[in-house]
Write a protein that holds these residues in place. Structure first.
Motif, PDB file in Angstrom:
ATOM      1  N   UNK A  18     -20.881 -11.062 -34.359  1.00 54.07           N
ATOM      2  CA  UNK A  18     -20.412 -10.865 -32.986  1.00 54.07           C
ATOM      3  C   UNK A  18     -19.076 -10.127 -32.970  1.00 54.07           C
ATOM      4  N   UNK A  19     -18.133 -10.562 -33.816  1.00 57.96           N
ATOM      5  CA  UNK A  19     -16.819  -9.922 -33.856  1.00 57.96           C
ATOM      6  C   UNK A  19     -16.921  -8.478 -34.325  1.00 57.96           C
ATOM      7  N   UNK A  20     -17.803  -8.221 -35.303  1.00 50.57           N
ATOM      8  CA  UNK A  20     -17.952  -6.863 -35.821  1.00 50.57           C
ATOM      9  C   UNK A  20     -18.552  -5.943 -34.760  1.00 50.57           C
ATOM     10  N   UNK A  21     -19.562  -6.443 -34.033  1.00 49.67           N
ATOM     11  CA  UNK A  21     -20.145  -5.634 -32.962  1.00 49.67           C
ATOM     12  C   UNK A  21     -19.121  -5.333 -31.879  1.00 49.67           C
ATOM     13  N   UNK A  22     -18.314  -6.336 -31.541  1.00 43.88           N
ATOM     14  CA  UNK A  22     -17.295  -6.143 -30.511  1.00 43.88           C
ATOM     15  C   UNK A  22     -16.287  -5.086 -30.932  1.00 43.88           C
ATOM     16  N   UNK A  23     -15.816  -5.168 -32.176  1.00 45.16           N
ATOM     17  CA  UNK A  23     -14.844  -4.188 -32.674  1.00 45.16           C
ATOM     18  C   UNK A  23     -15.451  -2.789 -32.716  1.00 45.16           C
ATOM     19  N   UNK A  24     -16.705  -2.685 -33.134  1.00 40.33           N
ATOM     20  CA  UNK A  24     -17.357  -1.380 -33.219  1.00 40.33           C
ATOM     21  C   UNK A  24     -17.543  -0.743 -31.845  1.00 40.33           C
ATOM     22  N   UNK A  25     -17.922  -1.557 -30.866  1.00 44.62           N
ATOM     23  CA  UNK A  25     -18.064  -1.017 -29.508  1.00 44.62           C
ATOM     24  C   UNK A  25     -16.714  -0.542 -28.970  1.00 44.62           C
ATOM     25  N   UNK A  26     -15.681  -1.308 -29.266  1.00 41.79           N
ATOM     26  CA  UNK A  26     -14.335  -0.954 -28.803  1.00 41.79           C
ATOM     27  C   UNK A  26     -13.898   0.374 -29.416  1.00 41.79           C
ATOM     28  N   UNK A  27     -14.165   0.555 -30.711  1.00 43.78           N
ATOM     29  CA  UNK A  27     -13.802   1.807 -31.366  1.00 43.78           C
ATOM     30  C   UNK A  27     -14.677   2.958 -30.874  1.00 43.78           C
ATOM     31  N   UNK A  28     -15.982   2.687 -30.669  1.00 42.18           N
ATOM     32  CA  UNK A  28     -16.884   3.750 -30.244  1.00 42.18           C
ATOM     33  C   UNK A  28     -16.490   4.311 -28.885  1.00 42.18           C
ATOM     34  N   UNK A  37      -7.578   7.706 -32.808  1.00 41.30           N
ATOM     35  CA  UNK A  37      -8.732   7.029 -33.390  1.00 41.30           C
ATOM     36  C   UNK A  37      -8.394   6.440 -34.753  1.00 41.30           C
ATOM     37  N   UNK A  38      -7.650   7.219 -35.575  1.00 45.18           N
ATOM     38  CA  UNK A  38      -7.257   6.728 -36.891  1.00 45.18           C
ATOM     39  C   UNK A  38      -6.373   5.502 -36.811  1.00 45.18           C
ATOM     40  N   UNK A  39      -5.439   5.490 -35.860  1.00 43.57           N
ATOM     41  CA  UNK A  39      -4.553   4.340 -35.691  1.00 43.57           C
ATOM     42  C   UNK A  39      -5.327   3.110 -35.234  1.00 43.57           C
ATOM     43  N   UNK A  40      -6.290   3.319 -34.337  1.00 43.11           N
ATOM     44  CA  UNK A  40      -7.101   2.198 -33.873  1.00 43.11           C
ATOM     45  C   UNK A  40      -7.942   1.616 -35.002  1.00 43.11           C
ATOM     46  N   UNK A  41      -8.488   2.511 -35.841  1.00 41.69           N
ATOM     47  CA  UNK A  41      -9.280   2.038 -36.963  1.00 41.69           C
ATOM     48  C   UNK A  41      -8.418   1.275 -37.961  1.00 41.69           C
ATOM     49  N   UNK A  42      -7.188   1.755 -38.153  1.00 40.02           N
ATOM     50  CA  UNK A  42      -6.260   1.037 -39.028  1.00 40.02           C
ATOM     51  C   UNK A  42      -5.946  -0.342 -38.459  1.00 40.02           C
ATOM     52  N   UNK A  43      -5.819  -0.432 -37.128  1.00 39.31           N
ATOM     53  CA  UNK A  43      -5.576  -1.726 -36.491  1.00 39.31           C
ATOM     54  C   UNK A  43      -6.742  -2.673 -36.731  1.00 39.31           C
ATOM     55  N   UNK A  44      -7.967  -2.158 -36.590  1.00 36.81           N
ATOM     56  CA  UNK A  44      -9.142  -2.998 -36.843  1.00 36.81           C
ATOM     57  C   UNK A  44      -9.189  -3.431 -38.302  1.00 36.81           C
ATOM     58  N   UNK A  45      -8.799  -2.527 -39.221  1.00 35.23           N
ATOM     59  CA  UNK A  45      -8.726  -2.898 -40.633  1.00 35.23           C
ATOM     60  C   UNK A  45      -7.776  -4.084 -40.821  1.00 35.23           C
ATOM     61  N   UNK A  46      -6.598  -4.016 -40.187  1.00 31.61           N
ATOM     62  CA  UNK A  46      -5.641  -5.109 -40.295  1.00 31.61           C
ATOM     63  C   UNK A  46      -6.169  -6.405 -39.710  1.00 31.61           C
ATOM     64  N   UNK A  47      -6.880  -6.292 -38.580  1.00 27.81           N
ATOM     65  CA  UNK A  47      -7.437  -7.491 -37.959  1.00 27.81           C
ATOM     66  C   UNK A  47      -8.519  -8.119 -38.836  1.00 27.81           C
ATOM     67  N   UNK A  48      -9.336  -7.284 -39.478  1.00 25.03           N
ATOM     68  CA  UNK A  48     -10.368  -7.815 -40.377  1.00 25.03           C
ATOM     69  C   UNK A  48      -9.731  -8.504 -41.582  1.00 25.03           C
ATOM     70  N   UNK A  49      -8.654  -7.907 -42.103  1.00 26.25           N
ATOM     71  CA  UNK A  49      -7.944  -8.532 -43.215  1.00 26.25           C
ATOM     72  C   UNK A  49      -7.365  -9.879 -42.788  1.00 26.25           C
ATOM     73  N   UNK A  50      -6.775  -9.919 -41.601  1.00 20.79           N
ATOM     74  CA  UNK A  50      -6.208 -11.177 -41.098  1.00 20.79           C
ATOM     75  C   UNK A  50      -7.299 -12.222 -40.902  1.00 20.79           C
ATOM     76  N   UNK A  51      -8.451 -11.772 -40.404  1.00 20.15           N
ATOM     77  CA  UNK A  51      -9.568 -12.692 -40.208  1.00 20.15           C
ATOM     78  C   UNK A  51     -10.060 -13.255 -41.537  1.00 20.15           C
ATOM     79  N   UNK A  52     -10.092 -12.403 -42.559  1.00 15.47           N
ATOM     80  CA  UNK A  52     -10.496 -12.864 -43.888  1.00 15.47           C
ATOM     81  C   UNK A  52      -9.511 -13.877 -44.447  1.00 15.47           C
ATOM     82  N   UNK A  53      -8.235 -13.766 -44.048  1.00 15.27           N
ATOM     83  CA  UNK A  53      -7.177 -14.662 -44.535  1.00 15.27           C
ATOM     84  C   UNK A  53      -7.078 -15.952 -43.733  1.00 15.27           C
ATOM     85  N   UNK A  54      -8.035 -16.210 -42.841  1.00 14.38           N
ATOM     86  CA  UNK A  54      -7.899 -17.313 -41.890  1.00 14.38           C
ATOM     87  C   UNK A  54      -7.607 -18.648 -42.561  1.00 14.38           C
TER      88      UNK A  54
END
Length: 293
Positions: A18-28, A37-54
Motif C-alpha cells: 500500500x505504501x509503495x503504491x501510494x509513493x509511486x502514484x505521488x511520484x507519477x 523529480x530527482x529531488x522528490x525521488x531522493x525524498x522517497x528514497x529517504x522515507x523508504x530508508x526511514x521506514x526500513x529503520x522503524x
C-alpha cells in the motif's frame, strides 16, 4: 516505460504494498524528469530508508525516553521496561505485517548471536550495563538482543523495499567463512592476535567487484556494496553515540562522564555489516541484476 506500480518490488507485506503504491502514484503525478523529480525521488528514497529503520528507531526513542523520563525509584526497573517495550515492538511488527514470519527467525538469529557476544563482552569488561532489573542473563539486560535484532530488521526490510539486486556477488560459501572469522575475532582478540584488519582487507578484496542495485521508483541506481557497508556502519555508530549518551550502556572511558564513542568502533560495525548481510542471505539469496534483451 512501465509505471511505478507495475514495477513494485516482490515479497512486500500488505502494508508495504500500500505504501509503495501510494509513493509511486505521488511520484507519477509529478513527472519523471528534471531536478524537481530527482529531488522528490531522493525524498522517497529517504522515507523508504526511514521506514526500513522503524524497529531500530522505535528502540532508540524508547531508550532516550527512558533516560529522560523514567523515574529512578520506579518499581519497574528501567532496563526491564525496555525489555517489555522491545517485545511489544517486535509483536507489533508481526501483527501489522511489517515483518513476515519467514523473516522473524533470521531476526532471532541476530538476537541470539548478539546476546552471546554481549554476554562475553560484558564478562571481559568491554562495556557494562546498569545492574538494575531482573530481566537479564548474567549482567546483560534482555533488551540488548533486540538492538541486534533491529539491525536484522532493517536489513531484511530494506532488501524488500529497495528491490535490491547485485552484480558480481561473491560465492556464498566464501562470504560465510569471512562472517564466521569476523564473529570469532570479536571473541578471540582478547586472548590472541587481533585479526580484524586482516579480515577487513579480506572483505574489501572479496566484495570489491560487487555493485548493489536498488530501485526507488522508475530508475534503478547502483553503488559499490562496500560503500553501503560503510554508510550503514556509520549510521549505527551515530545511533550508538545516542544510546550511550542515554545510558543504555557505557564503555570504560564513559563511566566517569559521557564522551563520544571512539571512531575506531566503525571497524567493528563494518564487520557487523558483513555478518548481517550473510545472515540475511539465508532468507533472501542475492539476486542478480535483470538483463535487458
Amino acid at each position: 516505460m512501465n509505471s511505478g506500480e507495475s514495477q513494485q518490488p516482490k515479497n512486500l507485506t500488505s502494508v508495504e504494498r500500500f505504501l509503495d503504491r501510494t509513493a509511486n502514484r505521488w511520484l507519477a503525478s509529478r513527472g519523471d524528469r528534471g531536478l524537481r523529480s530527482g529531488l522528490l525521488e531522493f525524498l522517497v528514497f529517504g522515507l523508504k530508508q526511514a521506514w526500513a529503520c522503524l524497529f531500530g528507531a522505535l528502540m532508540l526513542i524508547a531508550i532516550i525516553a527512558a533516560r529522560l523520563w523514567w523515574p529512578d525509584d520506579a518499581t519497574l526497573a528501567r532496563n526491564d521496561a525496555l525489555v517489555i517495550v522491545a517485545v511489544g515492538i517486535q509483536v507489533l511488527m508481526l501483527v501489522t505485517r511489517l515483518e513476515t514470519g519467514r523473516e522473524l527467525w533470521v531476526i532471532m538469529l541476530f538476537h541470539i548471536t548478539g546476546t552471546i557476544m554481549e554476554l562475553f563482552k560484558t564478562g571481559v569488561g568491554s562495556w557494562l550495563y546498569d545492574p538494575d532489573g531482573v530481566l537479564r542473563i548474567a549482567g546483560v539486560p534482555l533488551f540488548t538482543g533486540f538492538m541486534y535484532a533491529a539491525v536484522g530488521s532493517y536489513m531484511v526490510r530494506v532488501y524488500r523495499l529497495m528491490d535490491l539486486r547485485f552484480d558480481r556477488y561473491p560465492r556464498l560459501w566464501l562470504t560465510a567463512i569471512l562472517a564466521l572469522a569476523a564473529y570469532a575475532n570479536f571473541f578471540t582478540h582478547h586472548f590472541v592476535w587481533d585479526a580484524r584488519w586482516l579480515i577487513v582487507l579480506a572483505v574489501v578484496v572479496t566484495y570489491w567487484p560487487t555493485w548493489m542495485h536498488f530501485r526507488v521508483y522508475r530508475r534503478t541506481f547502483k553503488m559499490p556494496i562496500l560503500v553501503a557497508f560503510g554508510l550503514v556502519a556509520t549510521f549505527i555508530w551515530f545511533a550508538e553515540n545516542i544510546a550511550t549518551w542515554a545510558g543504555a550502556w557505557a564503555y570504560p572511558d564513559q563511566v566517569d562522564g559521557w564522551e563520544p564513542v571512539s571512531i575506531m568502533k566503525l571497524v567493528s560495525w563494518f564487520l557487523l555489516m558483513l555478518i548481517s548481510v550473510v545472515l540475511v542471505t539465508v532468507v533472501y539469496p542475492p539476486r542478480g541484476i535483470a538483463r535487458q534483451n
